[in-house]
Design a protein around this motif. Structure first.
Motif, PDB file in Angstrom:
ATOM      1  N   GLY A 122       2.790 -48.758  52.644  1.00 31.01           N
ATOM      2  CA  GLY A 122       2.414 -49.945  53.408  1.00 31.01           C
ATOM      3  C   GLY A 122       2.711 -51.257  52.722  1.00 31.01           C
ATOM      4  N   LEU A 123       3.638 -51.256  51.781  1.00 30.79           N
ATOM      5  CA  LEU A 123       3.941 -52.508  51.090  1.00 30.79           C
ATOM      6  C   LEU A 123       5.359 -52.978  51.424  1.00 30.79           C
ATOM      7  CD1 LEU A 123       2.265 -51.750  47.621  1.00 30.79           C
ATOM      8  CD2 LEU A 123       1.448 -53.296  49.389  1.00 30.79           C
ATOM      9  N   VAL A 124       5.630 -53.069  52.716  1.00 29.33           N
ATOM     10  CA  VAL A 124       6.952 -53.528  53.161  1.00 29.33           C
ATOM     11  C   VAL A 124       7.117 -55.002  52.767  1.00 29.33           C
ATOM     12  CG1 VAL A 124       8.456 -53.863  55.152  1.00 29.33           C
ATOM     13  CG2 VAL A 124       6.862 -51.935  55.094  1.00 29.33           C
ATOM     14  N   GLY A 125       8.276 -55.330  52.212  1.00 31.88           N
ATOM     15  CA  GLY A 125       8.545 -56.723  51.866  1.00 31.88           C
ATOM     16  C   GLY A 125       7.981 -57.156  50.525  1.00 31.88           C
ATOM     17  N   TYR A 126       7.410 -56.209  49.794  1.00 34.06           N
ATOM     18  CA  TYR A 126       6.810 -56.566  48.507  1.00 34.06           C
ATOM     19  C   TYR A 126       7.756 -56.356  47.321  1.00 34.06           C
ATOM     20  CZ  TYR A 126       2.106 -57.303  50.334  1.00 34.06           C
ATOM     21  OH  TYR A 126       1.009 -57.808  50.984  1.00 34.06           O
ATOM     22  N   GLY A 127       8.922 -55.783  47.564  1.00 29.27           N
ATOM     23  CA  GLY A 127       9.817 -55.383  46.477  1.00 29.27           C
ATOM     24  C   GLY A 127      10.199 -56.498  45.527  1.00 29.27           C
ATOM     25  N   ASP A 128      10.452 -57.688  46.086  1.00 30.41           N
ATOM     26  CA  ASP A 128      10.923 -58.789  45.244  1.00 30.41           C
ATOM     27  C   ASP A 128       9.783 -59.576  44.607  1.00 30.41           C
ATOM     28  OD1 ASP A 128      13.555 -58.244  45.811  1.00 30.41           O
ATOM     29  OD2 ASP A 128      13.520 -59.428  47.654  1.00 30.41           O
TER      30      ASP A 128
END
Lengths: 212, 535
Positions: A122-128
């Motif tokens: 559930g951590l979409v968009g957290y990579g960067d």
């Protein structure tokens, strides 16, 4: 079928303290919770299974391989601590892909896989993002998928929820249990909280019961 | 006027205390620097910058300083890894011994290296780099070690379980954590090596000239003050650039959370234990070998062992007006050290107190730290130009050297006193005030005991700095009254085994005096808890 993990009369120790021989058996795809008060030696047992501490005597067997004398980085045993201990010099995705890079996966491929795993929790968009931008629960989820990314033969959870508040702890414990079962990962979870042990584990054993 | 907390309780004298350090720094730091720059500007000093040899010396000094820094790190990091991380018998001793080279006067280190390696290594580049690495070992071990000692080992364990080999763990986890302290210590070591003078004078050759040594040569041999001033300004610019680069490179990024008391117990496997003990023993040997060489030099003559050099320290050169006896220079050094101790602890103490009492106090304390980044030769030359000749000639008063030494020592004094004062709960003063104490009484009830201890400790540290200081004193000393480091250099510039032997004896006396002072500072520090000398 071999156990996912078996300790055979394993004696562990730390700073002069020495345990009695410990025998623990974990079946593939199951979660075993070890219950015991703080300071009884649960964490020392996990460190020894992970290869961070040397066993005083006895054996650690992962699958059908005796790993007692194999260094930690070659054991394929994942470990998650009470605190997430994310590497602050890397962003979230690089943290998750760290273990894959150590297996020789290219940085870009490791990153792509890390983003998939982050999506999975559930951590979409957290990579960067910087790890400093994560909340306590998010950071612990990242620590979990970081440990799972290299596909360890067994995952060791050293009270990973105890630093979180009560509501989040129970929610995350259930979520993690589902994730591990969904992936068929065998795990050992140590805790001093009987409710948490019951919530997450297929088998609950008391630390005193696995010591001879 | 107050700092915001309890300004009404602040004694009036304390609110105005910032005037003392500010006046001292304006007169003895800012004014000499301004005079130096004006002298460069108004004279034809800039012509030396068009000289190719100036840039050649700058380039060589840069290479020398970079290599000295790399060697200091290469030797210092393994020692820091062992003495600041593992708990083993003798750890405190090893940690204390590693500090010794840094408190040893540089000319003494140079003589010790000449005694140890003189027959194997000729004067020149290699022995200079080795001596610089020796002196600066403590900088690396103290700065990096203090951060390493707080490293949470679990980050490394996590990396191991993710498949990282020990080398990868060091590269990806430990090194990023230590980055800022490694850069800080590298900047300090680079500046110390780039502006080195005592070691260059005694161990160097034409390949190891520094701008500092050229400033001294231009001043005392060629009497070309404008050119010397231009070189001092050039050196100042290089130092500013290095400090700025260091600040940019060590910009704060995400940092692993440090932990207190993170000392690790000894590993259980024999190979690791042996390696740790070996590094600890080697670090002690590295520190002590040059000192032993000095000890042997002090009792050895061409005909065998002798105590002659020890007994002749009052006889050699006595009665000559040109140099004076070693004992006379010892008395001179002690006198300067005493004045330095008093002046530096008062000025530095007032700067540290200003932080508590005035909103601008922090800037005063920052101003007081500036001399740390200015080379001794620049300070010495600036003071010589500003106060060394009519209409204001302080050289005759004998105060110029202790004043220059005080400038060098004030940053260390502030670094000792300010944290100790910050560690005191300010509410103690408020409690005393509510019990009827007047502002001054309330202040001394809260801060008095600590202030007394730290002022004494800081004074002792300033005395130690003065005893070993060579750079500024070499510009300001008068012919008949040299300090001990200058006397040592003078003795070594003459042929003969007696001069060498007596220089070794004086070096050992200087080491003993410095060590006694540092141990007293350390003892006072332990009593006070928060106090640690800033090395």
């Amino acid at each position: 079928m071999p156990y996912a993990l078996r300790t055979d009369h394993l004696v562990v120790g730390y700073d002069g303290w020495v345990s009695t021989p410990i025998t623990l058996e974990v079946e593939p795809g199951t979660i075993t919770a070890i219950l015991g008060p703080s300071g009884c030696g649960k964490s020392t047992l996990l460190s020894t299974i992970a290869g961070i501490r040397e066993a005083i005597s006895g054996h650690v067997i992962v699958g059908d391989v005796d790993v007692t004398h194999i260094p930690a980085h070659e054991r394929s045993v994942g470990l998650v601590f009470q605190e997430p201990l994310l590497f602050p010099n890397y962003d979230v995705a690089r943290n998750v892909g760290y273990g894959l890079e150590r297996q020789g996966v290219s940085r870009s491929a490791a990153r792509a896989r890390a983003l998939e795993l982050l999506e999975w929790v559930g951590l979409v968009g957290y990579g960067d993002r910087s790890v400093d931008e994560l909340s306590g629960g998010q950071a612990q989820r990242v620590a979990l998928v970081r440990a799972l990314a290299p596909n360890p033969a067994i995952l060791l959870l050293d009270e990973p929820f105890s630093a979180l508040d009560v509501d989040l702890r129970q929610h995350l414990a259930r979520e993690v249990a589902e994730l591990l079962r969904g992936r068929g990962v065998a795990a050992v979870h140590v805790t001093h909280d009987p409710a948490e042990a019951e919530a997450i584990a297929d088998h609950v054993v008391r630390f005193a019961d696995i010591c001879e | 006027m107050g700092s915001g907390d309890g300004a009404l309780n602040t004694p009036r004298w304390l609110r105005g205390i910032w005037v003392i350090p500010l006046a001292f720094l304006l007169v003895f730091l800012a004014l000499p620097l301004v005079v130096l720059i004006i002298r460069t500007w108004s004279g034809d000093g800039w012509r030396i910058l068009a000289n190719a040899s100036t840039w050649q010396i700058t380039a060589l000094a840069t290479v020398q300083a970079v290599l000295s820094t790399v060697l200091s790190l290469a030797v210092g990091l393994p020692i820091a890894a062992v003495v600041s991380r593992y708990s083993f018998r003798g750890r405190a001793l090893a940690q204390a011994l590693v500090t010794v080279p840094f408190v040893m006067p540089t000319v003494v280190v140079a003589l010790a290296f000449r005694s140890l390696l003189g027959s194997a290594l000729p004067q020149g580049f290699l022995i200079v780099v080795l001596a610089h690495a020796y002196v600066n070992l403590a900088v690396v071990v103290r700065i990096v070690g203090s951060q390493w000692s707080q490293h949470d080992d679990r980050y490394a364990r996590v990396a191991q379980t993710l498949g990282a080999t020990p080398l990868t763990v060091f590269r990806t986890v430990t090194l990023p954590y230590l980055r800022s302290s490694i850069i800080s210590s590298s900047v300090v070591v680079f500046i110390f090596s780039f502006t080195s003078l005592g070691i260059i004078v005694l161990l160097g050759d034409s390949s190891t000239r520094t701008l500092e040594s050229q400033i001294l040569r231009r001043t005392s041999v060629l009497l070309d003050f404008p050119a010397a001033a231009a070189l001092a300004v050039l050196q100042l610019i290089v130092i500013c650039i290095v400090i700025a680069l260091g600040a940019v490179a060590s910009r704060k990024r995400g940092q692993q959370k440090p932990v207190r008391n993170a000392l690790l117990s000894m590993p259980t496997n024999r190979a690791s234990r042996t390696a740790i003990h070996l590094i600890a023993v080697c670090s002690c040997a590295i520190v002590l070998l040059p000192v032993f060489a000095l000890l042997i030099a002090s009792v050895r003559s061409n005909s065998g062992l002798t105590t002659q050099w020890w007994t002749s320290i009052n006889a050699i050169d006595s009665g000559t007006t040109r140099i004076g006896s070693p004992v006379a220079s010892l008395a001179q050094s002690l006198q300067f050290a005493l004045i330095t101790g008093i002046v530096a602890s008062l000025v530095g103490g007032c700067a540290a107190l200003a932080v508590l009492a005035h909103r601008w106090g922090r800037f005063i304390a920052l101003f007081a730290i500036i001399p740390l980044g200015i080379s001794a030769a620049t300070l010495g030359l600036g003071m010589l130009l500003a106060f060394g000749r009519p209409p204001v000639d302080l050289r005759a008063s004998g105060l110029l050297i202790p004043l220059a030494h005080s400038l060098v020592a004030v940053p260390l004094v502030v670094a000792v006193i300010a944290p100790a004062l910050r560690g005191i709960d300010p509410r103690a003063r408020e409690v005393a005030a509510t019990l009827g104490a007047r502002p001054t009484r309330a202040f001394f009830t809260a801060y008095g005991p600590t202030l007394r201890t730290v002022m004494l400790a800081a004074g002792g540290l300033a005395c130690a700095v003065s005893l070993g200081e060579f750079g500024a004193a070499s510009f300001l000393a008068r012919t008949g009254a040299p300090t001990v480091p200058i006397q040592i250099v003078r003795l070594l510039s003459r042929p003969g085994e007696q001069s060498y032997g007596v220089a070794a004896v004086m070096s050992l006396i200087l080491i003993a005096l410095t060590l006694v002072l540092v141990l007293v500072v350390d003892r006072l520090g332990r009593r006070n808890g928060a106090l640690r000398p800033a090395h």
